[in-house]
Design a protein around this motif. Structure first.
Motif, PDB file in Angstrom:
ATOM      1  N   LEU A 112       0.815  -1.210   0.000  1.00 18.31           N
ATOM      2  CA  LEU A 112       0.000   0.000   0.000  1.00 18.31           C
ATOM      3  C   LEU A 112       0.848   1.259   0.000  1.00 18.31           C
ATOM      4  O   LEU A 112       0.513   2.241  -0.667  1.00 18.31           O
ATOM      5  N   ALA A 113       1.943   1.251   0.752  1.00 16.97           N
ATOM      6  CA  ALA A 113       2.832   2.416   0.761  1.00 16.97           C
ATOM      7  C   ALA A 113       3.411   2.633  -0.632  1.00 16.97           C
ATOM      8  O   ALA A 113       3.489   3.767  -1.117  1.00 16.97           O
ATOM      9  N   ASN A 114       3.789   1.556  -1.294  1.00 14.83           N
ATOM     10  CA  ASN A 114       4.321   1.646  -2.655  1.00 14.83           C
ATOM     11  C   ASN A 114       3.261   2.184  -3.613  1.00 14.83           C
ATOM     12  O   ASN A 114       3.538   3.058  -4.440  1.00 14.83           O
ATOM     13  N   ALA A 115       2.043   1.701  -3.485  1.00  7.65           N
ATOM     14  CA  ALA A 115       0.956   2.174  -4.347  1.00  7.65           C
ATOM     15  C   ALA A 115       0.704   3.660  -4.137  1.00  7.65           C
ATOM     16  O   ALA A 115       0.445   4.399  -5.090  1.00  7.65           O
ATOM     17  N   ALA A 116       0.787   4.116  -2.882  1.00  7.61           N
ATOM     18  CA  ALA A 116       0.577   5.537  -2.597  1.00  7.61           C
ATOM     19  C   ALA A 116       1.665   6.392  -3.235  1.00  7.61           C
ATOM     20  O   ALA A 116       1.380   7.454  -3.797  1.00  7.61           O
ATOM     21  N   VAL A 117       2.903   5.927  -3.176  1.00  4.21           N
ATOM     22  CA  VAL A 117       4.023   6.652  -3.816  1.00  4.21           C
ATOM     23  C   VAL A 117       3.785   6.739  -5.320  1.00  4.21           C
ATOM     24  O   VAL A 117       3.919   7.805  -5.926  1.00  4.21           O
ATOM     25  N   LEU A 118       3.431   5.616  -5.919  1.00  4.62           N
ATOM     26  CA  LEU A 118       3.212   5.593  -7.364  1.00  4.62           C
ATOM     27  C   LEU A 118       2.032   6.471  -7.765  1.00  4.62           C
ATOM     28  O   LEU A 118       2.128   7.248  -8.730  1.00  4.62           O
ATOM     29  N   ALA A 119       0.940   6.370  -7.041  1.00 10.42           N
ATOM     30  CA  ALA A 119      -0.250   7.163  -7.375  1.00 10.42           C
ATOM     31  C   ALA A 119       0.057   8.654  -7.298  1.00 10.42           C
ATOM     32  O   ALA A 119      -0.336   9.424  -8.184  1.00 10.42           O
ATOM     33  N   ASP A 120       0.755   9.062  -6.265  1.00 11.05           N
ATOM     34  CA  ASP A 120       1.096  10.482  -6.110  1.00 11.05           C
ATOM     35  C   ASP A 120       2.036  10.936  -7.231  1.00 11.05           C
ATOM     36  O   ASP A 120       1.814  11.984  -7.849  1.00 11.05           O
ATOM     37  N   ALA A 121       3.062  10.155  -7.491  1.00  8.56           N
ATOM     38  CA  ALA A 121       4.023  10.531  -8.526  1.00  8.56           C
ATOM     39  C   ALA A 121       3.377  10.554  -9.913  1.00  8.56           C
ATOM     40  O   ALA A 121       3.643  11.461 -10.710  1.00  8.56           O
ATOM     41  N   TYR A 122       2.537   9.578 -10.208  1.00  3.93           N
ATOM     42  CA  TYR A 122       1.877   9.558 -11.517  1.00  3.93           C
ATOM     43  C   TYR A 122       0.956  10.761 -11.704  1.00  3.93           C
ATOM     44  O   TYR A 122       0.835  11.291 -12.803  1.00  3.93           O
ATOM     45  N   ARG A 123       0.316  11.213 -10.630  1.00  2.00           N
ATOM     46  CA  ARG A 123      -0.525  12.414 -10.738  1.00  2.00           C
ATOM     47  C   ARG A 123       0.329  13.633 -11.073  1.00  2.00           C
ATOM     48  O   ARG A 123      -0.064  14.470 -11.876  1.00  2.00           O
ATOM     49  N   VAL A 124       1.506  13.731 -10.467  1.00  3.99           N
ATOM     50  CA  VAL A 124       2.416  14.839 -10.761  1.00  3.99           C
ATOM     51  C   VAL A 124       2.870  14.769 -12.212  1.00  3.99           C
ATOM     52  O   VAL A 124       2.852  15.771 -12.934  1.00  3.99           O
ATOM     53  N   VAL A 125       3.254  13.570 -12.649  1.00  5.66           N
ATOM     54  CA  VAL A 125       3.703  13.393 -14.037  1.00  5.66           C
ATOM     55  C   VAL A 125       2.581  13.730 -15.003  1.00  5.66           C
ATOM     56  O   VAL A 125       2.784  14.458 -15.981  1.00  5.66           O
ATOM     57  N   ASN A 126       1.390  13.241 -14.751  1.00  4.24           N
ATOM     58  CA  ASN A 126       0.257  13.547 -15.628  1.00  4.24           C
ATOM     59  C   ASN A 126      -0.022  15.037 -15.665  1.00  4.24           C
ATOM     60  O   ASN A 126      -0.321  15.591 -16.715  1.00  4.24           O
ATOM     61  N   GLY A 127       0.058  15.691 -14.504  1.00  6.63           N
ATOM     62  CA  GLY A 127      -0.166  17.135 -14.454  1.00  6.63           C
ATOM     63  C   GLY A 127       0.876  17.886 -15.261  1.00  6.63           C
ATOM     64  O   GLY A 127       0.561  18.858 -15.950  1.00  6.63           O
TER      65      GLY A 127
END
Length: 146
Positions: A112-127
């Motif tokens: 879950l911690a890994n998923a949270a890191v990925l989700a946050d980073a992917y949102r930044v990249v998409n933005g």
């Protein structure tokens, strides 16, 4: 949990004595007093209110105490709080958790911690890819959207 009786006892004993007593009970049950409780005890009202809240949540829970400790350990691991992990691991073991259950808990926390890191980073990249043409989730805005 007889809340009224606990409050009455606190009134009778006072906050300093109550805090000392509760810390002694924690040390007896778990073998140590967490640092955060030690610091909170410098302001007994803070410690007492925290432990009342903690007690209300855990004692009124329909989850088994072992499960509550495993969840607490997982959250501590995900938040990278080694003291939390150690404390709740010992508490879970005292409530019957096996080594396998503890290791599985750590794996789930890591997942879950890994998923949270990925989700946050992917949102930044998409933005960054969309610039101002995307909303906060990275989904392109319609021309009518502001």
């Amino acid at each position: 949990m007889d809340f009224e009786a606990i409050i009455q006892r606190i009134k009778e004993d006072g906050s300093d004595k109550t805090a000392r007593c509760w810390l002694e009970q924690i040390e007896k049950e778990y073998g140590a007093v967490p640092l955060i409780f030690q610091r909170m005890s410098e302001r007994p009202e803070v410690l007492i209110s925290h432990l009342l809240y903690k007690g209300s949540v855990t004692q009124l829970s329909t989850l088994e105490p072992k499960v509550v400790e495993l969840i607490s350990m997982a959250v501590g691991a995900a938040l990278k709080c080694s003291h939390c992990v150690e404390y709740h691991m010992k508490a879970a073991q005292a409530k019957g958790a096996t080594r396998e259950e503890i290791l599985e808990t750590v794996l789930i926390a890591g997942l879950l911690a890994n998923a949270a890191v990925l989700a946050d980073a992917y949102r930044v990249v998409n933005g960054a890819e969309c610039g101002a043409t995307c909303d906060i989730s990275g989904i392109p805005k319609k021309k009518d959207d502001k």
